[in-house]
Enzyme design. Sequence first.
Site, PDB file in Angstrom:
ATOM      1  N   HIS A  74     125.552  51.156  65.858  1.00 41.26           N
ATOM      2  CA  HIS A  74     126.715  50.544  66.503  1.00 41.26           C
ATOM      3  C   HIS A  74     126.235  49.225  67.094  1.00 41.26           C
ATOM      4  O   HIS A  74     125.485  49.224  68.069  1.00 41.26           O
ATOM      5  CB  HIS A  74     127.250  51.446  67.618  1.00 41.26           C
ATOM      6  CG  HIS A  74     127.696  52.790  67.122  1.00 41.26           C
ATOM      7  ND1 HIS A  74     128.977  53.036  66.701  1.00 41.26           N
ATOM      8  CD2 HIS A  74     127.024  53.966  66.955  1.00 41.26           C
ATOM      9  CE1 HIS A  74     129.093  54.305  66.308  1.00 41.26           C
ATOM     10  NE2 HIS A  74     127.910  54.889  66.455  1.00 41.26           N
ATOM     11  N   ASP A 164     133.663  56.990  62.522  1.00 47.07           N
ATOM     12  CA  ASP A 164     132.641  57.559  63.418  1.00 47.07           C
ATOM     13  C   ASP A 164     132.938  57.283  64.888  1.00 47.07           C
ATOM     14  O   ASP A 164     133.289  56.168  65.273  1.00 47.07           O
ATOM     15  CB  ASP A 164     131.257  57.011  63.088  1.00 47.07           C
ATOM     16  CG  ASP A 164     130.216  57.625  64.016  1.00 47.07           C
ATOM     17  OD1 ASP A 164     129.979  58.824  63.899  1.00 47.07           O
ATOM     18  OD2 ASP A 164     129.695  56.899  64.883  1.00 47.07           O
ATOM     19  N   HIS A 191     132.387  61.995  61.132  1.00 46.50           N
ATOM     20  CA  HIS A 191     131.954  62.415  62.465  1.00 46.50           C
ATOM     21  C   HIS A 191     132.606  63.790  62.660  1.00 46.50           C
ATOM     22  O   HIS A 191     133.794  63.869  62.943  1.00 46.50           O
ATOM     23  CB  HIS A 191     132.439  61.395  63.490  1.00 46.50           C
ATOM     24  CG  HIS A 191     132.268  61.809  64.908  1.00 46.50           C
ATOM     25  ND1 HIS A 191     131.377  61.200  65.760  1.00 46.50           N
ATOM     26  CD2 HIS A 191     132.879  62.772  65.645  1.00 46.50           C
ATOM     27  CE1 HIS A 191     131.445  61.771  66.958  1.00 46.50           C
ATOM     28  NE2 HIS A 191     132.352  62.741  66.921  1.00 46.50           N
ATOM     29  N   ASN A 290     126.951  62.192  71.593  1.00 51.43           N
ATOM     30  CA  ASN A 290     127.964  62.893  70.826  1.00 51.43           C
ATOM     31  C   ASN A 290     127.596  62.873  69.347  1.00 51.43           C
ATOM     32  O   ASN A 290     127.504  61.795  68.777  1.00 51.43           O
ATOM     33  CB  ASN A 290     129.308  62.184  71.034  1.00 51.43           C
ATOM     34  CG  ASN A 290     130.466  63.003  70.543  1.00 51.43           C
ATOM     35  OD1 ASN A 290     130.278  64.132  70.110  1.00 51.43           O
ATOM     36  ND2 ASN A 290     131.656  62.438  70.591  1.00 51.43           N
ATOM     37  N   ASP A 317     121.840  56.380  64.899  1.00 53.41           N
ATOM     38  CA  ASP A 317     123.043  56.394  65.755  1.00 53.41           C
ATOM     39  C   ASP A 317     122.792  55.507  66.979  1.00 53.41           C
ATOM     40  O   ASP A 317     123.127  55.864  68.110  1.00 53.41           O
ATOM     41  CB  ASP A 317     123.436  57.810  66.179  1.00 53.41           C
ATOM     42  CG  ASP A 317     124.877  57.859  66.702  1.00 53.41           C
ATOM     43  OD1 ASP A 317     125.527  56.803  66.768  1.00 53.41           O
ATOM     44  OD2 ASP A 317     125.335  58.956  67.058  1.00 53.41           O
ATOM     45  N   HIS A 321     124.787  51.141  75.320  1.00 54.93           N
ATOM     46  CA  HIS A 321     125.769  51.091  76.406  1.00 54.93           C
ATOM     47  C   HIS A 321     125.096  50.404  77.579  1.00 54.93           C
ATOM     48  O   HIS A 321     123.875  50.497  77.751  1.00 54.93           O
ATOM     49  CB  HIS A 321     126.202  52.491  76.829  1.00 54.93           C
ATOM     50  CG  HIS A 321     127.048  53.204  75.819  1.00 54.93           C
ATOM     51  ND1 HIS A 321     128.310  52.787  75.471  1.00 54.93           N
ATOM     52  CD2 HIS A 321     126.803  54.324  75.070  1.00 54.93           C
ATOM     53  CE1 HIS A 321     128.816  53.608  74.568  1.00 54.93           C
ATOM     54  NE2 HIS A 321     127.920  54.544  74.296  1.00 54.93           N
TER      55      HIS A 321
END
Length: 440
Positions: A74, A164, A191, A290, A317, A321
């Site tokens: 991401h 996802d 996902h 998650n 993944d 953040h």
Amino acid sequence: MTPGSEPETLVIFLGVRAIDPSYHLDEVVDVVIEKGTITRVGRDAAAGLDQTQARVIPGGGLLLVPAFVDLHAHLREPGQEYKEDISSGLNAAAAGGYAHVCVMANTKPVNDTRAITEMMVSKARAHGGPSLHPIGAVTKGMRGEELTEFADLRDAGAVAVSDDGVCVMNAAVMRRALEYARNFDMPVVQHAEDHDLTLGASMHEGKVSAMLGLRGWPRVAEDIIIARDVLLAEYVGAKYHAAHISTLGSARIISEAKSRGLKVTAEVTPHHLLLTDEAVLGYDTGCRVNPPLREAEDIAALRRALAEGVIDAIATDHAPHSRLEKDLEFSEASPGMMGLELCFGLLFDLVGKDGLTLSRLIDAMSQAPARIAGLRPPTIREGALAELTLIDPGARYIPAEIELFSKSRNSPFLTRELTARPLLTMARGSIVYDRTGEKH
Ligand code: DOR
């Protein structure tokens, strides 16, 4: 950091242990690269070459492997550039040994159009470094209702489709997605989370969630979707890829699907191979992820499945953040861990355990994910584009003490001592990361 654009004229790795799982290469050789293409691989292959104009890299004690390919990152651009952007994410990828990064569609706005896909690809090209491959959304706005234009996304550079972060819950929508994606030979990446079964949950459902008083996300919420999707993929004859699997049940379903010859593949993250739900005992929001961290029996099953190739690939993944999303109560914090720069160092220690060989680990981080994304797998062969990672297997370091390129620091592994670290990465034929000049 050198996000190289022009390939060096001549690069020589001298006497390096080269490992290429695709042809069982594990040998000390010289590897010669001319203008971005591997031209010689072999013992003393560089002898007789004029090395005065070459970039010569002594390989004693080092490993040279096909560069890594991440199926699941991401990079947050567009929309959340304070967490990561395409440039910082690609720099982190280069430092982690990656030549290719597939990026998820849960950006803001969602990547559900040709325009956003094109923007991502062109920003990445302008930056240089590893190649970026968008994974477009399955449904518009990732709302699970209306399919996006897969043809447009594919033409703009998407290698797969996925919502996802959110599960495609509606079986009829999933069926149509599989049918549509089959036309382009693209996998639908799921996902797997039955959102009705995980309502309000922030961690694995088990003894620890009961002790902490946190609502749990039961294993079956993942297994039920993977079982359904395998049946749909079989019915439709399409490619299905299960993202970040976390349970022993998922591993069993994938194994059974493969033994029936279905086009089903799966990935696992480093954190699901290394941490149990007990890591959440101190309410460390760095461990909120998650799907959630599971139990020892899940880890054992996932490791076995990885060693046997039932789980094809390791995916980071990488989910950066900021503190804004993490310095909160556990159940309020956003799920996710950064991972691009830590992945290989975290997993190298697993080699020799639970049947995992170094060759399988390299395959799972490089050639297997490339095959799933429909990319040409990096390889150490004459005639191939130079996409290579040089690793110091003896390096010991604490991630918090080294230079990290991601904008975020959300990882419970930052203070863990890791072994093995990428020293140099070649992507698109150029050196895009280079620490060989540092003492190690
Ligand atoms: O932990 C996660 N974080 N899992 C996901 O599926 C999404 C991701 C994110 O985007 O932060």
